[in-house]
Write an enzyme that holds these catalytic residues in place. Structure first.
Site, PDB file in Angstrom:
ATOM      1  N   HIS A 465       0.838  -1.203   0.000  1.00  0.00           N
ATOM      2  CA  HIS A 465       0.000   0.000   0.000  1.00  0.00           C
ATOM      3  C   HIS A 465       0.877   1.259   0.000  1.00  0.00           C
ATOM      4  O   HIS A 465       0.680   2.169  -0.824  1.00  0.00           O
ATOM      5  CB  HIS A 465      -0.896  -0.029   1.244  1.00  0.00           C
ATOM      6  CG  HIS A 465      -1.694   1.218   1.466  1.00  0.00           C
ATOM      7  ND1 HIS A 465      -3.054   1.268   1.291  1.00  0.00           N
ATOM      8  CD2 HIS A 465      -1.335   2.468   1.876  1.00  0.00           C
ATOM      9  CE1 HIS A 465      -3.495   2.487   1.574  1.00  0.00           C
ATOM     10  NE2 HIS A 465      -2.459   3.238   1.937  1.00  0.00           N
ATOM     11  N   GLU A 466       1.841   1.305   0.906  1.00  0.00           N
ATOM     12  CA  GLU A 466       2.676   2.506   1.014  1.00  0.00           C
ATOM     13  C   GLU A 466       3.539   2.703  -0.232  1.00  0.00           C
ATOM     14  O   GLU A 466       3.805   3.845  -0.640  1.00  0.00           O
ATOM     15  CB  GLU A 466       3.548   2.438   2.273  1.00  0.00           C
ATOM     16  CG  GLU A 466       2.774   2.387   3.587  1.00  0.00           C
ATOM     17  CD  GLU A 466       1.892   3.604   3.832  1.00  0.00           C
ATOM     18  OE1 GLU A 466       2.110   4.657   3.197  1.00  0.00           O
ATOM     19  OE2 GLU A 466       0.965   3.504   4.656  1.00  0.00           O
ATOM     20  N   HIS A 469       1.770   4.815  -2.621  1.00  0.00           N
ATOM     21  CA  HIS A 469       1.927   6.256  -2.406  1.00  0.00           C
ATOM     22  C   HIS A 469       3.266   6.748  -2.964  1.00  0.00           C
ATOM     23  O   HIS A 469       3.351   7.832  -3.543  1.00  0.00           O
ATOM     24  CB  HIS A 469       1.849   6.582  -0.917  1.00  0.00           C
ATOM     25  CG  HIS A 469       0.487   6.442  -0.321  1.00  0.00           C
ATOM     26  ND1 HIS A 469      -0.637   6.992  -0.899  1.00  0.00           N
ATOM     27  CD2 HIS A 469       0.060   5.814   0.812  1.00  0.00           C
ATOM     28  CE1 HIS A 469      -1.697   6.714  -0.142  1.00  0.00           C
ATOM     29  NE2 HIS A 469      -1.299   5.995   0.895  1.00  0.00           N
ATOM     30  N   HIS A 472       2.832   7.128  -6.603  1.00  0.00           N
ATOM     31  CA  HIS A 472       1.951   8.251  -6.912  1.00  0.00           C
ATOM     32  C   HIS A 472       2.777   9.540  -6.904  1.00  0.00           C
ATOM     33  O   HIS A 472       2.594  10.419  -7.762  1.00  0.00           O
ATOM     34  CB  HIS A 472       0.828   8.322  -5.886  1.00  0.00           C
ATOM     35  CG  HIS A 472      -0.385   9.061  -6.366  1.00  0.00           C
ATOM     36  ND1 HIS A 472      -1.615   8.970  -5.765  1.00  0.00           N
ATOM     37  CD2 HIS A 472      -0.569   9.925  -7.395  1.00  0.00           C
ATOM     38  CE1 HIS A 472      -2.495   9.732  -6.399  1.00  0.00           C
ATOM     39  NE2 HIS A 472      -1.880  10.334  -7.390  1.00  0.00           N
ATOM     40  N   GLU A 494      -6.369   7.909  -0.823  1.00  0.00           N
ATOM     41  CA  GLU A 494      -5.997   6.537  -0.474  1.00  0.00           C
ATOM     42  C   GLU A 494      -6.405   5.528  -1.540  1.00  0.00           C
ATOM     43  O   GLU A 494      -5.929   4.389  -1.527  1.00  0.00           O
ATOM     44  CB  GLU A 494      -6.648   6.145   0.862  1.00  0.00           C
ATOM     45  CG  GLU A 494      -6.118   6.896   2.066  1.00  0.00           C
ATOM     46  CD  GLU A 494      -4.648   6.625   2.332  1.00  0.00           C
ATOM     47  OE1 GLU A 494      -4.189   5.487   2.103  1.00  0.00           O
ATOM     48  OE2 GLU A 494      -3.953   7.548   2.778  1.00  0.00           O
ATOM     49  N   TYR A 606     -10.999   6.994   4.217  1.00  0.00           N
ATOM     50  CA  TYR A 606     -10.412   5.666   4.069  1.00  0.00           C
ATOM     51  C   TYR A 606     -11.431   4.673   3.505  1.00  0.00           C
ATOM     52  O   TYR A 606     -11.093   3.809   2.694  1.00  0.00           O
ATOM     53  CB  TYR A 606      -9.880   5.163   5.416  1.00  0.00           C
ATOM     54  CG  TYR A 606      -8.551   5.750   5.802  1.00  0.00           C
ATOM     55  CD1 TYR A 606      -7.379   5.381   5.141  1.00  0.00           C
ATOM     56  CD2 TYR A 606      -8.447   6.681   6.823  1.00  0.00           C
ATOM     57  CE1 TYR A 606      -6.160   5.922   5.493  1.00  0.00           C
ATOM     58  CE2 TYR A 606      -7.226   7.231   7.184  1.00  0.00           C
ATOM     59  CZ  TYR A 606      -6.082   6.843   6.509  1.00  0.00           C
ATOM     60  OH  TYR A 606      -4.870   7.393   6.853  1.00  0.00           O
TER      61      TYR A 606
END
Length: 677
Positions: A465-466, A469, A472, A494, A606
């Site tokens: 998930h991180e 980011h 992105h 998110e 979220y």
């Protein structure tokens, strides 16, 4: 492979405490000079370049100070962290000052009028810059009388200082709780071996911190409910020092919203989100709670029966209640007994040294990039640094940016997992590009004397998930820094990373990411099947917990009057999550860092963004999550524009239609309804 030279060097990390403060002050003064020069323009000389481009450029320069402020989250030296906190205060105070400058706002309005009169051709991103900068002024209250503007400035500066102090206390928290070996019965030996030991009255005690790597194993494995209760209440009460700061922050926000003419702080915040209003948030959360509550009640009945059975077998008293400190333990027991899934066994297949490179390879192939680990001085020896290039780069034009991985816990370090944009990407006045730099901070378990560093499957999901980011930030390409990367509306922010979590449940991907630390074998098919079956086990209780956080957040930011927030926290938690407490009121709100870290009135995002995430995955990736062509489309339509386009527009462009909740409903409710609980 030819070694290419990056188009810009990485940031330096050799700053003293004095450097941090002095460089921040110099950067602020440089910004102030630009604002002064814009404010001094005659109305006739105000145009897109002299006003909007000038302000956008200096805004980018201010963002480039972020590495100096970042030290407060990662430095081992208190004087450095304190200096970074001071610098953060300076920047926040200047930001309040800058947004409250009526003379600069008047220059923006004059430039906007001149652009309209002259019919100056602006592209979509330029038009959006004008629109957003004018909206900034209106939301700052610059159309209000002077006395109200002065009061807003004072209140905003006070609010920024309160939030900085709240988060400083969060990072500096170093509480510990001591347990005997008997009290830790059930906790895996490799976890216990990592706890420091001390002797007290000839009794050997194990020291447990409030870091996630320490508390999660206690909540999940400690057989003694009293151990779990003590750990839960210590964790919830660890930041009582923040109670007054939390009250102050809410009071200041109510005052600011009232002066600006908003019904509540939540209405002020949601105005620029995809959801648009606090009322719409309430409707979304209420509807979801109704759907989740029945599922949660069934989950609770199942886990309570499991608790009753275990207490009976062990001769422990059973009072018919299910407590907050019971959830993780019996959720794990249910997965192990019903699905025969042993979390500690799964962990053996995920050594950090295997998972991290494997995930990087997946992102590399999916998004068409490549990495080069580099050795420059960073803020800590544990940190890894990478230069990122286009997959087929042949010269410096293929350079993408840098990212850091700071993966292991240490004292005074940020205690969860998050990504920081240290330097945004944007176009420079000389026509060149400023390349982005991002950092992931996590707290994975360290190696023990018996085992290498291992990741739970949940840690793998979080890391994946991180990294979403990170990319992105890296793969966005906008002219102006304010539109770069994850600067999208927070209730969409998110969604890209939530979508990418789905990869961690795909059998093919799980095998690519796993290798048993002894045998080097990938996850076997039977374990993968069990992992997938466990995904939505007790999903009702899981989402009721998320709904509690979201509903507490939106309530405290819509209420007109102050209340006892410790009481509210405990009452809402029990009524929404269905989990009992002991009756002792713990100030959990004082640990809710989201509400002082820029996510206030936004926690609903979220779950809200999960609707978009499920739609994107089901529509584009589910058929083949490793398809580079789908990755190219995702990169081009979702990552590249940042917030330079309206989120609804580029989401529709990516999906080929307007988004809907069908995939979310099917995935969450359809699956939970069809799977035995």
């Amino acid at each position: 492979m030819t070694t290419l030279k990056p188009s810009q060097p990485p940031p330096t990390w050799k700053h003293s405490a004095t450097d941090i403060v002095s460089l921040t002050k110099a950067g602020i003064e440089k910004n102030r000079e630009v604002h002064d020069s814009v404010a001094a323009l005659s109305p006739a000389d105000c145009n897109f370049t002299s006003v909007y481009v000038a302000l956008a450029s200096t805004e980018a320069e201010l963002k480039n100070l972020e590495p100096l402020l970042f030290y407060k989250n990662v430095s081992t030296e208190k004087d450095i962290r304190d200096a970074a906190t001071e610098a953060d205060n300076l920047v926040k105070n200047f930001s309040v000052e800058a947004e409250m400058r009526l003379d600069v706002f008047n220059a923006k309005k004059a430039a906007s009028d001149n652009i309209a009169k002259e019919g100056a051709p602006l592209n979509a991103e330029e038009k959006r810059l004008v629109e957003k900068m004018l909206l900034d002024g209106k939301r700052a209250g610059l159309d209000l009388p002077e006395a109200q503007r002065d009061e807003l400035t004072r209140l905003k500066k006070e609010l920024s200082q309160v939030c900085v102090k709240f988060n400083q206390n969060f990072n500096e928290e170093d509480g510990k709780i001591l347990f005997t070996l008997e009290e830790l019965k059930g906790v895996p030996a490799d976890v216990i071996s990592g706890f420091p030991k001390q002797t007290e009255d000839t009794k050997e005690l194990y020291e447990v911190t409030h870091k996630t790597t320490d508390i999660f194993p206690i909540f999940k494995y400690a057989e003694n409910p009293e151990t779990r209760r003590r750990m839960r209440e210590s964790f919830d009460g660890r930041l009582s020092i923040n109670v007054d700061l939390f009250d102050q922050a809410l009071s200041l926000r109510r005052q600011i919203a009232a002066i600006l003419g908003y019904d509540s702080w939540a209405d002020y915040i949601t105005e620029v989100k995809m959801v648009k209003s606090a009322h719409a948030v309430d409707e979304f959360l209420d509807d979801l709670e109704k759907k989740m509550r029945q599922v949660g009640i069934k989950n609770l009945e199942t886990l309570l029966a499991l608790k009753k059975e275990e207490h009976g077998k062990k001769g422990m008293p059973f009072d018919g209640e299910f407590y907050a400190w019971d959830y993780s333990y019996y959720d794990r027991k249910f997965v192990e007994t019903e699905l025969k899934l042993d979390d500690s066994l799964v962990k053996e297949y995920f050594p950090v040294t295997v998972v991290v490179p494997a995930i990087l390879r997946i992102y590399r192939d999916l998004l068409g990039v490549r990495f080069q680990e580099i050795s420059y001085e960073t803020w800590h020896p544990d940190v890894q640094q990478f230069a990122v290039w286009e997959k087929d780069a042949k010269d410096e034009s293929g350079f993408v940016g840098y990212f850091y991985l700071d993966l292991y816990p240490r004292p005074a370090k940020y205690s969860h997992a998050a990504v920081w944009c240290l330097i945004p990407g944007y176009d420079l006045p000389n026509g060149k590009h400023n390349y982005p730099v991002a950092a992931m901070v996590a707290n994975l378990a360290k190696p023990t004397p018996d085992r290498p560093a291992l990741m739970r499957h949940g840690d793998v999901v979080t890391f994946f998930h991180e990294m979403g980011h990170i990319f992105h930030e890296l793969l966005s390409k906008t002219r102006f820094s304010r539109f770069h990367g994850t600067s999208v509306a927070l209730d969409f922010g998110e969604a890209p990373s939530q979508m990418l979590e789905n990869w961690c449940w795909e059998p093919r991907v799980l095998q690519l990411m796993s290798s048993h630390y002894k045998t080097q074998e990938p996850l076997p098919v039977d374990l993968i099947t069990k992992i997938n079956k466990s995904r939505y086990v007790n999903v009702g209780l899981f989402y009721l917990r998320q709904l509690f956080f979201a509903k507490f957040d939106i309530k405290v930011h819509t209420d007109k009057e102050a209340t006892d927030y410790t009481l509210l926290w405990n009452e809402l938690r029990q009524s929404i999550t269905l989990l009992k407490s002991s009756g002792d009121l713990m100030p959990g709100q004082a640990t809710f860092a989201h509400l002082t870290g820029g996510y206030e009135a936004g926690y609903y995002g979220y779950i809200y963004s999960l609707v978009f995430a499920m739609d994107m995955y089901a529509t584009v990736f589910k058929r083949d999550p490793l398809d580079p062509e789908s990755g190219r489309l995702y990169r081009e339509k979702i990552l590249l524009p940042g917030s330079s386009r309206d989120e609804n527009e580029f989401l529709k462009d990516f999906l080929g239609r307007a988004p809907n909740s069908n995939a979310f409903i099917e995935e969450i409710f359809g699956t939970s309804a069809s799977r035995p609980l």
